[in-house]
Design an enzyme around this catalytic site. Structure first.
Site, PDB file in Angstrom:
ATOM      1  N   ASP A  15      37.817  42.607  20.271  1.00 48.56           N
ATOM      2  CA  ASP A  15      37.740  41.149  20.388  1.00 48.56           C
ATOM      3  C   ASP A  15      37.449  40.452  19.057  1.00 48.56           C
ATOM      4  O   ASP A  15      37.434  39.222  18.995  1.00 48.56           O
ATOM      5  CB  ASP A  15      36.667  40.757  21.421  1.00 48.56           C
TER       6      ASP A  15
ATOM      7  N   ARG B 147      48.471  45.412  31.521  1.00 46.04           N
ATOM      8  CA  ARG B 147      47.035  45.670  31.665  1.00 46.04           C
ATOM      9  C   ARG B 147      46.830  46.352  33.014  1.00 46.04           C
ATOM     10  O   ARG B 147      46.473  45.702  34.001  1.00 46.04           O
ATOM     11  CB  ARG B 147      46.235  44.375  31.533  1.00 46.04           C
TER      12      ARG B 147
ATOM     13  N   ARG C 268      38.024  29.283  27.023  1.00 45.94           N
ATOM     14  CA  ARG C 268      37.724  30.270  28.079  1.00 45.94           C
ATOM     15  C   ARG C 268      36.546  31.140  27.671  1.00 45.94           C
ATOM     16  O   ARG C 268      35.852  31.684  28.520  1.00 45.94           O
ATOM     17  CB  ARG C 268      38.940  31.199  28.276  1.00 45.94           C
TER      18      ARG C 268
ATOM     19  N   LYS D  68      29.797  36.626  27.381  1.00 48.83           N
ATOM     20  CA  LYS D  68      30.812  36.412  28.422  1.00 48.83           C
ATOM     21  C   LYS D  68      31.026  37.676  29.253  1.00 48.83           C
ATOM     22  O   LYS D  68      31.023  37.643  30.475  1.00 48.83           O
ATOM     23  CB  LYS D  68      32.114  36.015  27.725  1.00 48.83           C
ATOM     24  N   ASN D  69      31.193  38.812  28.566  1.00 49.28           N
ATOM     25  CA  ASN D  69      31.575  40.030  29.280  1.00 49.28           C
ATOM     26  C   ASN D  69      30.405  40.717  29.981  1.00 49.28           C
ATOM     27  O   ASN D  69      30.605  41.715  30.667  1.00 49.28           O
ATOM     28  CB  ASN D  69      32.274  41.002  28.319  1.00 49.28           C
TER      29      ASN D  69
ATOM     30  N   CYS E 110      43.935  37.484  29.369  1.00 50.23           N
ATOM     31  CA  CYS E 110      44.778  37.378  28.174  1.00 50.23           C
ATOM     32  C   CYS E 110      45.988  38.292  28.300  1.00 50.23           C
ATOM     33  O   CYS E 110      45.889  39.401  28.826  1.00 50.23           O
ATOM     34  CB  CYS E 110      43.983  37.758  26.926  1.00 50.23           C
TER      35      CYS E 110
HETATM   36  C1  UD1 Z   1      38.737  45.489  26.702  1.00 48.10           C
HETATM   37  C2  UD1 Z   1      37.683  45.827  25.688  1.00 48.10           C
HETATM   38  C3  UD1 Z   1      36.620  44.800  25.806  1.00 48.10           C
HETATM   39  C4  UD1 Z   1      37.275  43.430  25.567  1.00 48.10           C
HETATM   40  C5  UD1 Z   1      38.463  43.190  26.505  1.00 48.10           C
HETATM   41  C6  UD1 Z   1      39.242  41.928  26.201  1.00 48.10           C
HETATM   42  C7  UD1 Z   1      37.134  48.109  24.943  1.00 48.10           C
HETATM   43  C8  UD1 Z   1      36.825  49.483  25.384  1.00 48.10           C
HETATM   44  N1  UD1 Z   1      37.266  47.198  25.952  1.00 48.10           N
HETATM   45  O1  UD1 Z   1      38.080  45.460  27.982  1.00 48.10           O
HETATM   46  O2  UD1 Z   1      35.585  45.064  24.894  1.00 48.10           O
HETATM   47  O3  UD1 Z   1      36.344  42.421  25.767  1.00 48.10           O
HETATM   48  O4  UD1 Z   1      39.335  44.270  26.409  1.00 48.10           O
HETATM   49  O5  UD1 Z   1      39.798  41.995  24.939  1.00 48.10           O
HETATM   50  O6  UD1 Z   1      37.260  47.834  23.772  1.00 48.10           O
HETATM   51  N2  UD1 Z   1      43.397  50.829  30.800  1.00 48.10           N
HETATM   52  C9  UD1 Z   1      44.264  51.541  31.596  1.00 48.10           C
HETATM   53  N3  UD1 Z   1      44.030  51.556  32.940  1.00 48.10           N
HETATM   54  C10 UD1 Z   1      42.990  50.911  33.513  1.00 48.10           C
HETATM   55  C11 UD1 Z   1      42.097  50.191  32.701  1.00 48.10           C
HETATM   56  C12 UD1 Z   1      42.335  50.164  31.343  1.00 48.10           C
HETATM   57  O7  UD1 Z   1      45.229  52.140  31.104  1.00 48.10           O
HETATM   58  O8  UD1 Z   1      42.831  50.980  34.741  1.00 48.10           O
HETATM   59  C13 UD1 Z   1      43.627  50.766  29.349  1.00 48.10           C
HETATM   60  C14 UD1 Z   1      44.059  49.379  28.915  1.00 48.10           C
HETATM   61  O9  UD1 Z   1      45.449  49.205  29.035  1.00 48.10           O
HETATM   62  C15 UD1 Z   1      43.580  49.333  27.491  1.00 48.10           C
HETATM   63  C16 UD1 Z   1      42.315  50.166  27.524  1.00 48.10           C
HETATM   64  O10 UD1 Z   1      42.411  50.995  28.680  1.00 48.10           O
HETATM   65  O11 UD1 Z   1      44.516  49.950  26.634  1.00 48.10           O
HETATM   66  C17 UD1 Z   1      41.028  49.350  27.557  1.00 48.10           C
HETATM   67  O12 UD1 Z   1      40.948  48.679  28.745  1.00 48.10           O
HETATM   68  P1  UD1 Z   1      39.580  48.109  29.316  1.00 48.10           P
HETATM   69  O13 UD1 Z   1      38.411  48.530  28.493  1.00 48.10           O
HETATM   70  O14 UD1 Z   1      39.554  48.326  30.775  1.00 48.10           O
HETATM   71  O15 UD1 Z   1      39.840  46.602  29.107  1.00 48.10           O
HETATM   72  P2  UD1 Z   1      38.876  45.505  29.365  1.00 48.10           P
HETATM   73  O16 UD1 Z   1      37.876  45.840  30.400  1.00 48.10           O
HETATM   74  O17 UD1 Z   1      39.716  44.310  29.620  1.00 48.10           O
END
Ligand code: UD1
Length: 413
Positions: free
Chosen positions: A303, A121, A394, A21-22, A116
């Site tokens: 995840d 976020r 999803r 998916k990702n 989610c």
């Molecule tokens: C993360 C997971 C990904 C998982 C997804 C959904 C990691 C590194 N990433 O990806 O494997 O599929 O969640 O569960 O494990 N953050 C900030 N500012 C930003 C972006 C991120 O503070 O601009 C923080 C987030 O709040 C969080 C962390 O960084 O605590 C990880 O975020 P990120 O890796 O960007 O999240 P996803 O890409 O959604």
């Protein structure tokens, strides 16, 4: 609609992992950067992908699917997204439309990305990366607008190896002239697969550990690519197999991203065999407890955190799961408590005690939390109803069908 599950049956058999998916989602949006049609194999037929495709179609992208599962995207006539574009508020990956569209059109406006709900976020790393590249970023209640002002190659350091910010920086850097460097990038297998896809489409991207170099300013070509297997989906079935005390083979997997889970299985005395591109989990004689910490790769995948908590109820002495990525990813614990889950929750960590689960009516709080509730229902005594089916679907292709083929008593009503 809900999953109706009668628990207590060990799972036996073989399933094939879906495409990741990702990895697939950013590839779909990145097709906007390609001059010629892009054909992707192994794109999972899941809710998030369907939303992404409907968004791209609304922008004028021509999408055709073949009988062999290939999906072809022709973005020649695509137009830039605006706040009116629907769908982005449902999925997190719509944030990639910012990077992909600003590179293609120079300016873009989208609704705030959804996804989610595990706390705040933020997109501040995305914003800072764009600004470093000379791309302006504005937000209001309608959504986010970005525009290439004096776009130029730049150097940027990520304060945290964010998956989303890494992908978006690459997409945006491909659209500005010159070389850009990203320090501290994410190293998840699905991120590397996304980079391989871009390289196959002609992008000049060099990676070395947490360093990325992107040469921007050129349109990409078209071509075909096969999406890497989904380690989270595969891991979910492996955990369900171990939890139910069955024997399950998951085909079409790659060791890389499964390694933290298999290392945990090793510590828990759960036997497994990795052969070629398939992995089999066997019933353990004694399952031992362990502690895992969800963290960026090569840490335990966030995840798989909720599913792992369920598995620990079967282990001698239980264990603990900490999450350093999403500290508010624990809402599934309250749903599990209705099923007799015994745990102590403190900030970032759930301590799980061995306990017998009982069937109950529960609601999926999010995608992976829902997968954990289904795993719990598979081992619980009696019948369970898991609502929030659309959240789970999803991210999981044909989940009830796959579990049914492994002998689970599951139906959707
Ligand atoms: C993360 C997971 C990904 C998982 C997804 C959904 C990691 C590194 N990433 O990806 O494997 O599929 O969640 O569960 O494990 N953050 C900030 N500012 C930003 C972006 C991120 O503070 O601009 C923080 C987030 O709040 C969080 C962390 O960084 O605590 C990880 O975020 P990120 O890796 O960007 O999240 P996803 O890409 O959604």
């Amino acid at each position: 609609m809900a999953f109706l599950i009668s628990g207590g049956k060990p799972l036996y058999g073989t399933v094939r992992a879906q495409g990741a998916k990702n990895a697939a989602l950013p590839m779909l949006f990145a097709s906007l950067l390609c001059d010629a049609p892009v054909t992707l194999y192994g794109v999972p037929n899941i809710g998030d992908v369907r939303v992404a495709l409907s968004m791209l179609e609304a922008l004028g992208v021509k999408i055709s699917s073949e009988t062999d599962g290939a999906l072809t995207l022709d973005t020649k006539e695509a137009t830039p997204p605006d706040f009116a574009l629907k769908g982005g508020e449902k999925i997190r990956a719509s944030a990639y439309l910012l990077g992909a569209s600003v590179s293609r059109f120079g300016e873009v406006r989208i609704k705030h990305p959804g996804g989610c709900a595990f706390g705040v976020r933020p997109l501040d790393y995305h914003r800072a990366g764009f600004q470093a590249l000379g791309i302006s970023w504005n937000e209001d209640e309608r959504g986010i607008s970005v525009r290439r002002e004096d776009g130029r190659g730049a150097q940027f350091s990520l304060p945290y190896p964010s998956v989303g910010a890494t992908v978006n920086f690459i997409l945006a850097a491909l659209g500005v002239k010159g070389e850009s460097t990203l320090f501290g990038c994410a190293r998840e297998h699905h991120v590397l697969d996304f980079i391989s896809f871009l390289q196959k489409m002609g992008a000049k991207i060099h990676t070395e550990g947490e360093l990325l170099r992107v040469e921007g300013g050129k349109r990409l070509s078209g071509g075909s690519y096969t999406v890497t297997p989904d380690a989270v989906e595969a891991g979910t079935y492996l955990i369900a197999a171990a939890a139910t005390g069955g024997t399950v083979t998951v085909e079409r997997v790659r060791y890389g991203e499964l390694s933290p889970l298999l290392l945990a299985f090793g510590k828990m005395n759960i036997p497994f065999r990795f052969l070629g591109d398939s992995v089999t989990v066997y019933r353990p004689s004694r399952m031992l407890g362990t502690s895992v910490i969800a963290a960026p790769y090569p840490g335990f995948p966030t995840d798989l955190h909720p599913q792992m908590s369920v598995l620990l109820t079967r282990a001698e002495g239980g264990g603990s799961v900490s999450d350093l990525v999403w500290e508010e990813r624990f809402s599934y614990v309250h749903a599990l408590e209705r099923m007799g889950f015994s745990a102590y929750l403190s900030p970032h960590t759930v301590r799980v005690f061995p306990c017998a689960l009982r069937g109950s009516e529960v609601k999926a709080p999010d995608l992976r939390g829902g997968a954990a509730l289904i795993t719990a229902a598979l081992i619980a005594e009696g019948k369970s109803t898991v609502t929030g089916e659309e959240l789970v679907l999803r991210g999981y292709e044909m989940l009830p069908e796959k579990l049914f083929s492994l002998g689970a008593d599951i139906r959707v009503e």
